[in-house]
Scaffold this active site. Structure first.
Site, PDB file in Angstrom:
ATOM      1  N   ASP A 184       0.820  -1.213   0.000  1.00  0.00           N
ATOM      2  CA  ASP A 184       0.000   0.000   0.000  1.00  0.00           C
ATOM      3  C   ASP A 184       0.857   1.268   0.000  1.00  0.00           C
ATOM      4  OD1 ASP A 184      -2.154  -1.674   0.087  1.00  0.00           O
ATOM      5  OD2 ASP A 184      -2.536  -1.419   2.228  1.00  0.00           O
ATOM      6  N   GLY A 185       2.054   1.177   0.568  1.00  0.00           N
ATOM      7  CA  GLY A 185       2.937   2.336   0.633  1.00  0.00           C
ATOM      8  C   GLY A 185       3.345   2.858  -0.733  1.00  0.00           C
ATOM      9  N   ASN A 201      -4.261   9.143   2.631  1.00  0.00           N
ATOM     10  CA  ASN A 201      -4.764   8.386   3.780  1.00  0.00           C
ATOM     11  C   ASN A 201      -5.205   9.276   4.933  1.00  0.00           C
ATOM     12  OD1 ASN A 201      -4.921   5.726   3.088  1.00  0.00           O
ATOM     13  ND2 ASN A 201      -3.121   5.056   4.227  1.00  0.00           N
ATOM     14  N   ASP A 238      -3.598  11.425  23.122  1.00  0.00           N
ATOM     15  CA  ASP A 238      -2.354  11.219  22.380  1.00  0.00           C
ATOM     16  C   ASP A 238      -2.349  11.963  21.051  1.00  0.00           C
ATOM     17  OD1 ASP A 238      -1.246   9.701  24.329  1.00  0.00           O
ATOM     18  OD2 ASP A 238      -1.425   7.778  23.317  1.00  0.00           O
TER      19      ASP A 238
END
Length: 379
Positions: free
Chosen positions: A124-125, A220, A250
């Site tokens: 996917d990268g 994304n 966070d």
């Protein structure tokens, strides 16, 4: 390349009867699976993106490039750092093919108007990386599953020749994956300086500001987090100029529907089909029992800033890259981009998505309940 996408359209339908007055106009939603790839003219150039430093991709990369140049007579673009791999540069047999390549360097060479479509080899990268190379219109992307997860890479390499031929002929379904247009505005504080009569530069305690703006296209998600600090992140979230909440935890994820199955789903968000026009906001470990992920309409403008009483700075990344620190006075503005990523489907947008959910994320996998016989019902 030409694609059409309509959320609704008006058609003329008959109702019982034989007279023209019985014809009425009715609205209906267009089937997402009906989006097709069509070429205005036959494609002549292709960008091949290969995952760097992956020895398992060397043979598929060489086979594909030979097929594209020798069989399909296409102009092949390859990133310069890919050809610097010793396993490629040292291959004398493949050297004759590489001499025909057109090369480019990321952030230095603009190839946006030179490439007809893109082929990705990896996970996917590689698709995320392909998106980052084009800050405006993106050519159609064909992604082969040669990585680890493969949620966004529906094609198997075993039959690449017939599949690539179908794409060149324009026989494929397509899905337009929306992106986020992100603008980071930073305030730079510098000491004021003045020059005396002798030309000596003098400084005093006064400060002056200058603003620097950078823009990104994100497929994304945008992630704002607390970085190395042990304190909670404390950032204000605005929607169309109105403060809607302060994120204490966070961090926060702002994702596209495509990104809803990435970091966001790991943080407890719902999964959204890429055809849905939306932006998802997902807190990361919020210090609140009631802070749930929300979906807002595509096209709204989100703005993220450090709260006035924040104890520490925050950090932001875009599709996992370009990570940078956000300080007081800086802002991150996010909205839906006008330049989606046309992703070529193996079958169609709906079937491909559910296939990925089942194969990659094992969605709703459960042992089936046993059948209850009539004898069991008596007990």
């Amino acid at each position: 390349m030409c694609t059409t996408m309509k959320f609704n359209q008006c058609v003329l339908q008959d109702i019982p009867g034989n007279h023209n007055e019985n014809k009425v106009w009715k609205w209906h939603i267009q089937d997402p699976a009906s989006q097709r790839l069509t070429w205005n003219k036959p494609p002549k150039s292709v960008l091949v993106i290969k995952k760097i430093r992956d020895a398992s991709l060397l043979q598929p990369f060489k086979e594909l490039c030979v097929f594209l140049t020798e069989v399909k007579d296409m102009i092949v673009y390859v990133e310069k750092k890919v050809l610097e791999d010793p396993a490629i540069s040292g291959d004398e047999n493949f050297g004759a093919i590489t001499k025909k390549f057109c090369t480019f360097r990321e952030d230095l060479d603009d190839i946006s108007n030179r490439v007809d479509f893109i082929i990705c080899l990896g996970g996917d990268g590689t698709l995320l990386y392909a998106s980052s190379l084009f800050q405006e219109s993106v050519p159609p992307v064909m992604a082969f599953h040669l990585g680890s997860l493969g949620f966004l890479t529906p094609f198997k390499f075993d039959t690449y020749q017939s599949q690539v031929t179908q794409i060149i002929e324009g026989n494929a379904a397509i899905i337009l994956r929306s992106r986020l247009k992100v603008r980071v505005l930073k305030e730079n504080w510098e000491k004021k300086a003045r020059v005396d009569e002798k030309g000596i530069i003098l400084t005093n305690g006064d400060m002056e500001t200058s603003r620097k703006s950078v823009q990104y296209q994100v497929l994304n998600e945008v992630v704002v987090d607390r970085g190395p600090s042990s304190y909670l992140s404390n950032v204000d979230l605005f929607l169309d100029g109105h403060l809607i909440t302060t994120v204490q935890g966070d961090g926060v994820i702002v994702s596209t529907p495509t990104g809803s199955t990435a970091y966001a789903v790991a943080a407890g968000a719902s999964m959204i089909h890429p055809n849905v026009p939306a932006i998802m906001i997902t807190p990361i470990c919020p210090h609140s029992l009631s802070f749930r992920p929300i979906v807002v309409p595509a096209g709204v403008e989100l703005k993220i800033m450090l709260s006035r009483d924040a104890r520490n700075t925050a950090w932001v990344s875009f599709d996992g890259r370009k990570r940078q620190e956000i300080c007081h006075g800086d802002s991150i503005t996010i909205t839906t981009s006008c330049f989606p990523v046309p992703s070529i489907c193996f079958r169609d947008p709906v079937n491909d998505w559910f296939e990925s959910l089942a194969q990659c994320l094992h969605w709703n996998v459960r042992k089936k309940q046993n059948y209850l016989s009539s004898e069991d019902e008596e007990f």
